[in-house]
Design an enzyme around this catalytic site. Structure first.
Site, mmCIF file in Angstrom:
data_model
loop_
_atom_site.group_PDB
_atom_site.id
_atom_site.type_symbol
_atom_site.label_atom_id
_atom_site.label_comp_id
_atom_site.label_asym_id
_atom_site.label_seq_id
_atom_site.Cartn_x
_atom_site.Cartn_y
_atom_site.Cartn_z
ATOM 1 N N ASP A 402 46.086 15.371 129.389
ATOM 2 C CA ASP A 402 46.384 16.743 130.393
ATOM 3 C C ASP A 402 45.520 17.688 130.092
ATOM 4 O OD1 ASP A 402 48.074 17.294 128.290
ATOM 5 O OD2 ASP A 402 49.706 17.759 129.707
HETATM 6 C C1 LAN Z 1 52.518 19.798 121.873
HETATM 7 C C2 LAN Z 1 52.007 20.913 122.457
HETATM 8 C C3 LAN Z 1 51.165 20.603 123.707
HETATM 9 C C4 LAN Z 1 51.629 19.281 124.691
HETATM 10 C C5 LAN Z 1 50.996 19.300 126.120
HETATM 11 C C6 LAN Z 1 49.888 19.264 126.250
HETATM 12 C C7 LAN Z 1 51.822 20.677 126.780
HETATM 13 C C8 LAN Z 1 51.831 18.101 126.805
HETATM 14 O O1 LAN Z 1 51.638 18.039 128.104
HETATM 15 C C9 LAN Z 1 51.358 16.945 125.988
HETATM 16 C C10 LAN Z 1 52.152 16.795 124.713
HETATM 17 C C11 LAN Z 1 51.549 18.025 123.465
HETATM 18 C C12 LAN Z 1 50.065 17.853 123.332
HETATM 19 C C13 LAN Z 1 52.481 18.394 122.483
HETATM 20 C C14 LAN Z 1 52.855 17.141 121.820
HETATM 21 C C15 LAN Z 1 53.894 17.321 120.526
HETATM 22 C C16 LAN Z 1 53.477 18.635 119.536
HETATM 23 C C17 LAN Z 1 52.058 18.259 119.246
HETATM 24 C C18 LAN Z 1 53.518 19.614 120.921
HETATM 25 C C19 LAN Z 1 54.796 19.982 121.708
HETATM 26 C C20 LAN Z 1 53.285 20.934 119.916
HETATM 27 C C21 LAN Z 1 53.984 20.332 118.443
HETATM 28 C C22 LAN Z 1 54.473 19.131 118.603
HETATM 29 C C23 LAN Z 1 54.385 18.245 117.310
HETATM 30 C C24 LAN Z 1 54.817 16.846 117.458
HETATM 31 C C25 LAN Z 1 55.334 19.193 116.325
HETATM 32 C C26 LAN Z 1 55.519 18.476 114.997
HETATM 33 C C27 LAN Z 1 56.948 17.910 115.143
HETATM 34 C C28 LAN Z 1 56.800 16.399 114.868
HETATM 35 C C29 LAN Z 1 58.234 15.620 115.559
HETATM 36 C C30 LAN Z 1 55.957 15.764 114.148
#
Ligand code: LAN
Length: 667
Positions: A402
C-alpha cells in the site's frame, strides 16, 4: 428560513470549510521538513525503549545523560496507575512490559527507592510468579541480561535455518517481521549469550523475582504466562513442537559431535543478520530486530565497524515526541504521511495555494522510491523490491504494497508541479511490483507474497500477539493497491501497453472478488492496521469503487448502513481500540474521535449514496468544530494497530484525514 436567507447560510458554511482546509494545510506546511516530508511521532508500543536500553547495556555502549533523562521521563509518563506498564500506552498492565520497563528504569539509573520504580516493582511482585509470568519476548530479554535462565524459555533453534527450504516450517516462510526477530533470537539462544554480570544486575535480579533465584523451577516457568499477557495461548501443536525441539536442544548440548551443527547454524544465521543490517543501511526492518541484531553482531564480533554501525543504527528510532523521548515503532512513517498529505491536498484542489509545499513533498516521494532489488536477494529470502515504496523512506529498502500504491497516487497527482517529473518507467516499475504482489485469492498482503501456510499460526509462540507467523490478505492493502492501479491506468492509458493494461484489468476483477468476500454480514470490513471496522470499511468502499461498483451496489449500500448505524448523536464516529482485540465493534469510551470521523466520512462520501448526505454534513460540522485555532486537531485516542493487540500512534492522522474528508465533502 425564507428563500433569501438560504444562499447566505450556504455561503457562510462554504467559507467556513474553506478556512478549515486552508488553516489545516497551512499548519502542515509550517511543520514540513526541509526534505519535503513530514516526520511525526510514531510511538505507542511499550516494549521498544527497553530494547534500546538493554542493547546499549549489553554492548557496553553509553547512553548519554540527556537521552537517558528523556527515556526515563517517557517511561515514567506511560506508567499505569497501578504501577505496571501496558503492551501499549492505553493498555492494562502486562507482565511482559512491566518487567522490561522496570529493568530499563533501573539500568538507566533510577534508584530502587524512586517512586516509579517502587510502584512498578510492587505491581510485579504482587502478581503470582512475578516476572516468571512475562510473555516469551520478555523472558528472552531477561535471559540476555542474565536475569532469567535460558532453560526457562522454549527453544529457538538456529538449526531450523539449515533445514531444506521445502520444509513447511522453514523459517523463511514466516512473515518478515517475525522472521527477522526470531533470527537474532535464535543466534543469541544458540550461544546462550548473556551479558557479564554486574552488581547492578545482581540487585535487579533479586528485585524482580519473588523467590530465591536458585529455587526457581525453570521447566515450569516456560509455560507460565500472566493472564494479561495471554492473547494467543500455546496450541497443542506448539506444545508438542516445543517438547521435540527441547529434546533436540538437549542432544545438541550433550553430544559434542552435534556442536559442529550448531556452529554451522550460528554461522548461517549470523550471515543473515548481517545481510539484513547492511541491506537496510543499519536501520533494520523494525525496532525489535534492530536491537537484537545489535547484540548479536556484538556477540559475534565486538569492535568491528559493522557492529559499531549496527549499534549506532538504534538511534535512528529515537523521537522526541508529544509524550517524551522514545524508541518508535518504525524508524519513521514519513512516506506514509507525505503521500497522504499530498492526496488530501490533491482532493482539496489547493495545490496552487500550497505550491511550494507540494513541490517539496513531490521531491520527497521521488527520492524515496526503492530503486533496486536487494543484493543476492534469493539467497537471503528477499522478494523483488525495485519500484516499491516503503513506509518510512528509501533507507531500509523494505517495500510495502500500500505504501507503493500511495507513492504512485501522490506522484501522479503532483507530477505537473515537479521541476523534473519521475520518468514514467520508474512508475511502471511500481505498477509491475504491485501486479506481481497479488495473491491468487485476489488480495494483497503487506510486504511480501504469502509464503507459509496459515496453519503455521498454530506455532505462534509470542503469547501477546495475534497473526504474526505468516503474511495474510488485508482489505486495506488490497483496496489501496487496486485504487493505485486504477489511478495509474487512468493517468497513462495506452502508454502502459496492452499487456500491462490487460494485467491491470485482471488484477482488478480478482481484487473485486476478494474485497466482496471479505465484507462482513453487518456490511463492515475488519481493519488490521487501524481501529478497526471504521478503518476497514473505508478501505472496503475504496476497493469496491476502484473496481467500478456503482453507488447502488448492495455491498456499498450495506457498508453505508453499517456506518450510519455507528454514527454518534454529535455527528461523529468513535471506535475503541478494543475492537481489534475482540473483533467486534466497541464504542470509544470518550465518544466521537476526529480520526474515525474522518475515515467514516471518507467512506460515506466515496460510496456516493444519497441517504448519507445529512450524516456527512453532521460529521463535517464535528470536524470543523474540533479544529484548533492553529489548524491542527487535538490529540485523542490511539487509532493505529498491529497484530491485533498492539496499538500505535500516528501523529498526523488527525491532520490529513480530516482535511481529506473536508476536501471531498466540499467538492
Ligand atoms: C507497520 C506500519 C505501517 C503498516 C501499514 C502500511 C499502515 C499497513 O497498511 C501495512 C503494514 C505496516 C507496514 C506495518 C506492519 C507492522 C509494523 C511494521 C507496523 C505496524 C509498524 C510497527 C510494526 C512492527 C511489526 C513492530 C515490531 C513488532 C513486532 C511484532 C516485530
Amino acid at each position: 428560513m425564507n428563500d433569501l436567507e438560504r444562499p447566505a447560510v450556504r455561503k457562510r458554511k462554504a467559507t467556513q470549510k474553506t478556512d478549515a482546509i486552508s488553516k489545516g494545510f497551512r499548519y502542515l506546511e509550517s511543520i514540513q521538513e526541509k526534505d519535503g516530508g513530514w516526520h511525526g511521532d510514531y510511538g505507542g508500543p511499550l516494549f521498544l525503549v527497553p530494547g534500546y536500553v538493554f542493547a546499549h547495556y549489553a554492548t557496553g555502549t553509553e547512553i548519554s545523560p540527556k537521552v537517558a533523562k528523556g527515556l526515563i521521563r517517557y517511561i515514567e509518563s506511560v506508567q499505569n496507575e497501578d504501577g505496571g506498564f501496558g503492551l501499549h500506552i492505553e493498555a492494562k498492565s502486562y507482565m511482559f512490559t512491566s518487567a522490561i520497563n522496570y529493568v530499563a528504569l533501573r539500568l538507566l539509573g533510577v534508584a530502587k527507592t524512586a517512586p516509579s520504580a517502587k510502584r512498578a516493582r510492587e505491581w510485579i511482585r504482587k502478581q503470582p510468579g512475578a516476572v516468571l509470568g512475562a510473555a516469551s519476548w520478555g523472558k528472552f530479554w531477561l535471559c540476555v541480561l542474565g536475569l532469567y535462565e535460558y532453560e526457562g524459555i522454549n527453544p529457538v533453534l538456529p538449526e531450523l535455518w539449515l533445514a531444506p527450504t521445502w520444509l513447511p516450517v522453514h523459517p523463511s516462510l514466516m512473515w518478515c517481521h517475525a522472521r527477522v526477530v526470531y533470527l537474532p533470537m535464535s543466534y543469541l539462544y544458540g550461544r546462550r549469550w548473556r551479558v557479564e554480570e554486574t552488581p547492578l544486575l545482581a540487585e535487579i535480579r533479586d528485585e524482580i523475582h519473588d523467590r530465591p533465584y536458585a529455587t526457581i523451577d525453570w521447566q515450569r516457568a516456560r509455560g507460565t504466562v500472566h493472564p494479561n499477557d495471554l492473547y494467543t495461548p500455546h496450541s497443542p501443536v506448539l506444545r508438542a513442537a516445543n517438547k521435540v525441539l527441547g529434546l533436540v536442544e538437549q542432544g545438541i548440548q550433550r553430544i559434542p559431535r552435534l556442536q559442529k551443527l550448531r556452529d554451522k547454524a550460528l554461522a548461517l544465521v549470523l550471515d543473515h543478520i548481517r545481510h539484513e543490517e547492511t541491506s537496510t543501511r543499519f536501520v533494520a526492518l523494525g525496532p525489535v530486530n534492530k536491537c537484537l541484531d545489535a547484540i548479536a553482531c556484538f556477540a559475534a564480533a565486538p569492535g568491528t565497524e559493522h557492529t559499531q554501525r549496527a549499534i549506532a543504527g538504534m538511534n535512528e528510532y529515537l523521537f522526541d515526541g508529544e509524550d517524551g523521548l522514545k524508541m518508535q515503532g518504525y524508524h519513521s512513517s514519513e512516506l506514509w504521511d507525505t503521500a497522504f498529505t499530498l492526496q488530501a491536498l490533491a482532493a482539496s484542489g489547493r495545490g496552487d495555494e500550497f505550491l511550494a509545499m507540494a513541490k517539496k513533498a513531490y521531491a520527497f516521494i521521488d527520492r524515496t522510491q526503492i530503486k533496486e532489488d536487494v543484493d543476492e536477494r534469493e539467497k537471503y529470502f528477499r522478494d523483488p523490491t525495485k519500484g516499491g515504496w516503503g513506509f518510512s523512506n528509501e533507507v531500509n529498502g523494505w517495500p510495502v504494497f500500500d505504501c507503493t500504491s500511495d507513492g504512485v497516487k501522490a506522484a501522479l497527482a503532483f507530477e505537473h508541479v515537479a521541476a523534473k517529473p519521475m520518468a514514467k518507467e520508474r512508475l511502471f516499475d511500481s505498477i509491475d511490483f504491485m501486479l506481481w504482489g497479488q495473491e491468487p485469492s485476489g488480495a494483497w498482503c503487506s510486504y511480501e507474497k504469502r509464503r507459509g501456510h496459515p496453519l503455521l499460526e498454530l506455532l505462534n509462540p509470542s503469547e501477546v500477539f495475534g497473526r504474526i507467523m505468516v503474511e495474510y490478505p488485508y482489505v486495506e492493502l488490497s483496496a489501496s493497491t487496486m485504487a493505485g492501479l486504477v489511478k495509474a491506468r487512468d493517468h497513462y492509458g495506452d502508454a502502459l501497453g496492452t499487456e500491462r493494461l490487460a494485467k491491470i484489468a485482471t488484477a482488478l476483477s480478482n481484487g473485486e472478488r476478494y474485497v466482496r468476500a471479505a465484507q462482513r454480514i453487518d456490511g463492515s470490513w475488519e481493519g488490521s492496521w487501524g481501529v478497526c471496522f471504521t478503518y476497514g470499511t473505508w478501505f472496503g468502499v475504496m476497493g469496491l469503487r476502484a473496481c467500478g461498483a456503482s453507488p447502488d451496489d448492495p455491498a456499498l449500500q450495506q457498508a453505508v448502513e453499517f456506518l450510519l448505524r455507528k454514527q454518534n448523536k454529535d455527528g461523529g464516529w468513535g471506535e475503541s481500540y478494543l475492537s481489534c482485540e475482540t473483533r467486534d465493534y466497541v464504542q470509544h469510551p470518550d465518544g466521537s474521535q476526529v480520526v474515525m470521523t474522518a475515515w467514516a466520512l471518507l467512506a460515506l462520501i466515496q460510496a456516493g449514496r444519497p441517504e448519507a448526505q445529512s450524516a456527512i454534513e453532521r460529521g463535517v460540522a464535528l470536524l470543523e468544530e474540533r479544529q484548533l485555532a492553529n489548524g491542527d486537531w487535538p490529540k485523542e485516542g490511539i487509532a493505529g494497530v498491529f497484530n491485533r493487540t498492539c496499538m500505535i500512534h500516528y501523529r498526523f492522522y488527525r491532520n490529513y484525514f480530516p482535511l481529506w474528508a473536508l476536501a471531498l465533502a466540499k467538492s
